[in-house]
Write an enzyme that holds these catalytic residues in place. Structure first.
Site, mmCIF file in Angstrom:
data_model
loop_
_atom_site.group_PDB
_atom_site.id
_atom_site.type_symbol
_atom_site.label_atom_id
_atom_site.label_comp_id
_atom_site.label_asym_id
_atom_site.label_seq_id
_atom_site.Cartn_x
_atom_site.Cartn_y
_atom_site.Cartn_z
ATOM 1 C CG ASP A 51 -26.486 25.467 -14.630
ATOM 2 O OD1 ASP A 51 -25.470 26.093 -14.244
ATOM 3 O OD2 ASP A 51 -27.545 25.454 -13.987
ATOM 4 C CB SER A 52 -21.632 24.903 -13.266
ATOM 5 O OG SER A 52 -22.622 25.344 -12.352
ATOM 6 C CG ASP A 95 -23.749 28.615 -9.060
ATOM 7 O OD1 ASP A 95 -23.740 27.453 -9.510
ATOM 8 O OD2 ASP A 95 -24.729 29.363 -9.168
ATOM 9 C CG HIS A 133 -48.549 24.177 -27.895
ATOM 10 N ND1 HIS A 133 -48.587 24.916 -26.739
ATOM 11 C CD2 HIS A 133 -49.495 24.690 -28.703
ATOM 12 C CE1 HIS A 133 -49.524 25.842 -26.858
ATOM 13 N NE2 HIS A 133 -50.094 25.720 -28.034
ATOM 14 C CG ASP A 170 -32.314 28.096 -18.084
ATOM 15 O OD1 ASP A 170 -31.889 29.054 -17.412
ATOM 16 O OD2 ASP A 170 -32.513 26.966 -17.592
ATOM 17 N N GLY A 214 -29.706 32.219 -8.244
ATOM 18 C CA GLY A 214 -30.344 32.290 -6.929
ATOM 19 C C GLY A 214 -31.677 33.003 -6.916
ATOM 20 C CD GLN A 245 -26.041 32.262 -6.716
ATOM 21 O OE1 GLN A 245 -27.050 32.649 -6.115
ATOM 22 N NE2 GLN A 245 -26.094 31.281 -7.624
HETATM 23 N N1 PRF Z 1 -27.102 28.542 -10.328
HETATM 24 C C1 PRF Z 1 -26.889 27.628 -11.320
HETATM 25 N N2 PRF Z 1 -27.890 27.150 -12.084
HETATM 26 C C2 PRF Z 1 -29.142 27.587 -11.843
HETATM 27 C C3 PRF Z 1 -29.425 28.531 -10.828
HETATM 28 C C4 PRF Z 1 -28.354 29.052 -10.027
HETATM 29 O O1 PRF Z 1 -28.506 29.886 -9.136
HETATM 30 C C5 PRF Z 1 -30.819 28.746 -10.864
HETATM 31 C C6 PRF Z 1 -31.613 29.626 -9.989
HETATM 32 N N3 PRF Z 1 -32.854 29.973 -10.507
HETATM 33 C C7 PRF Z 1 -31.324 27.935 -11.894
HETATM 34 N N4 PRF Z 1 -30.298 27.250 -12.462
HETATM 35 N N5 PRF Z 1 -25.648 27.199 -11.554
#
Ligand code: PRF
Length: 401
Positions: free
Chosen positions: A99-100, A153, A364, A273, A223, A196
């Protein structure tokens, strides 16, 4: 690896369920091919909390998730590049999605300043001032070498004004454009865009259409699962999913509740995830087919039934078969901790503050979700997803008044 026909990461469609929008497919990556729909265990800091690579394979994990922001702050993306990339550093040879970092910057740090250029904030480890932009997020993820990288984002609250959400969504679109330009390793890493727009159909539509025009190799819906109701989440998915291309992976970020997983899959989601299974696991809550079990509860002290007789160990999924050959190892007596160990034992481990308790409960819960997805894949293949949903709703206790 990218070839002339395909980008680094691509979706192979196998079957559309007859009565819903559920898809059964595969995602090809430079680190293997994996079955969808899938759940990805989360290893924020380059470690799935309490569960090592060996156990992750034993429970059938495919992709795992890690985080740009956390690895940037500590130990640093350049150190990880020097070590040969994140896969090698953490000893995981299957796919990784990162993730960013936007979501973490917005949820963890105080005193942040958001501008068109990027976001300035103090990190949560030592308070140092840092600057994260779409370009920086790409540079970090290129250094980490993850198979799928998420664009930067802005993670926004669900219940904001139309104007606020519109401005933020449009900025995230511009950030996606910049991320695409900054991406240096398209042959081995894929950049996914994030739709988004909160609960506004017009904004989700603008976001999805623009991202699709950018022709990225995959798309996430962001989002959601941020405090809105399940009905609301489904409403947004209902109008957002048809906007996304059918020949690319679709990922719903931050979702792990069994009913929401089915609801997402029915609307055409391929990847999920969430930290939920490990977060509640290490505090002593088990996710089971019949709902949650709080193992510290005194009623488990003398409960000599298995932790979970429904959970298999070596995953029966075909990729694992290829890797392990003889599946006789699958579920050998004494090897599967979920059938061999008792609830009484796990109760004791939590009571005595033994690390193993948190480890076993985390493993588990991950196995529960991975097996849940395996069962869902079978239900899709057999066009029986609605019946599967009915059973889960009943057994898990969602239908209780
Ligand atoms: N943007 C990013 N990671 C995320 C979300 C998002 O909107 C969410 C929203 N449930 C979880 N992880 N970059």
């Amino acid at each position: 690896m990218a070839d002339q026909k395909h980008p680094a990461v691509w979706y192979e469609h196998l079957h559309t369920e007859k009565y819903t929008g559920a898809r059964r497919g595969r995602i090809h990556t430079p680190h293997g091919t994996f079955e969808t729909p899938m759940f990805m265990p989360v290893g924020t800091q380059g470690a799935v909390k309490g569960v090592g690579a060996r156990e992750l394979k034993d429970i059938g994990s495919q992709f795992i998730l890690s985080n740009t922001y956390h690895l940037w702050v500590r130990p640093g993306d350049e150190l990880i590049a020097e070590a040969g990339g994140l896969h090698k550093y953490m000893g995981w040879d299957q796919a990784i999605l990162t993730d960013s970092g936007g979501f973490q910057v917005f949820s963890l740090s105080d005193a942040r300043k958001l501008k068109e250029e990027g976001v300035t904030f103090q990190n949560h480890v030592n308070g140092d001032k840092m600057f994260l932009s779409p370009e920086v997020a790409m540079r970090i993820q290129n250094n980490l070498g993850s198979d799928v990288m998420m664009q930067l984002d802005e993670a926004i609250p669900y219940f904001e004004s139309y104007e606020y959400i519109k401005n933020s969504m449009q900025r995230s679109l511009r950030w996606a454009e910049r991320a695409k330009v900054a991406h240096k390793k398209t042959d081995t890493q894929a950049l996914f865009g994030i739709v988004q727009g909160a609960g506004f159909k017009a904004l989700r539509t603008e976001s999805a259409n623009n991202l699709v025009d950018m022709d990225l190799p995959g798309y996430a819906v962001g989002g959601l699962s941020v405090g809105e109701s399940k009905v609301e989440m489904n409403r947004v998915l209902d109008f957002t999913m048809p906007l996304l291309p059918e020949d690319k992976p679709r990922y719903l970020m931050g979702v792990a509740a069994p009913d929401s997983l089915i609801d997402g899959v029915m609307r055409g989601i391929d990847m999920f995830d969430c930290v939920l299974p490990t977060r509640i696991g290490r505090k002593g809550t088990l996710m089971t087919r019949y709902g949650r079990v709080v193992i510290r509860n005194a009623k488990y002290k003398n409960d000599f039934t298995p932790l979970d007789p429904d959970l298999s160990y070596y995953s029966p999924n075909p990729i694992r078969k290829e890797q392990f050959g003889n599946m006789a190892q699958y579920d050998i007596p004494g090897y599967n901790p979920f059938k061999t160990l008792t609830r009484s034992y796990l109760h004791h481990l939590f009571n005595a503050n033994e690390l193993l308790g948190a480890q076993l409960a985390s493993e588990h819960n991950l196995r529960f979700l991975l097996q849940f997805m395996e069962d869902m894949r079978t239900a899709i293949e057999n066009d029986e997803l609605l019946a599967f949903r009915e059973t889960v709703m009943e057994e898990y206790g969602y239908n209780k008044p």
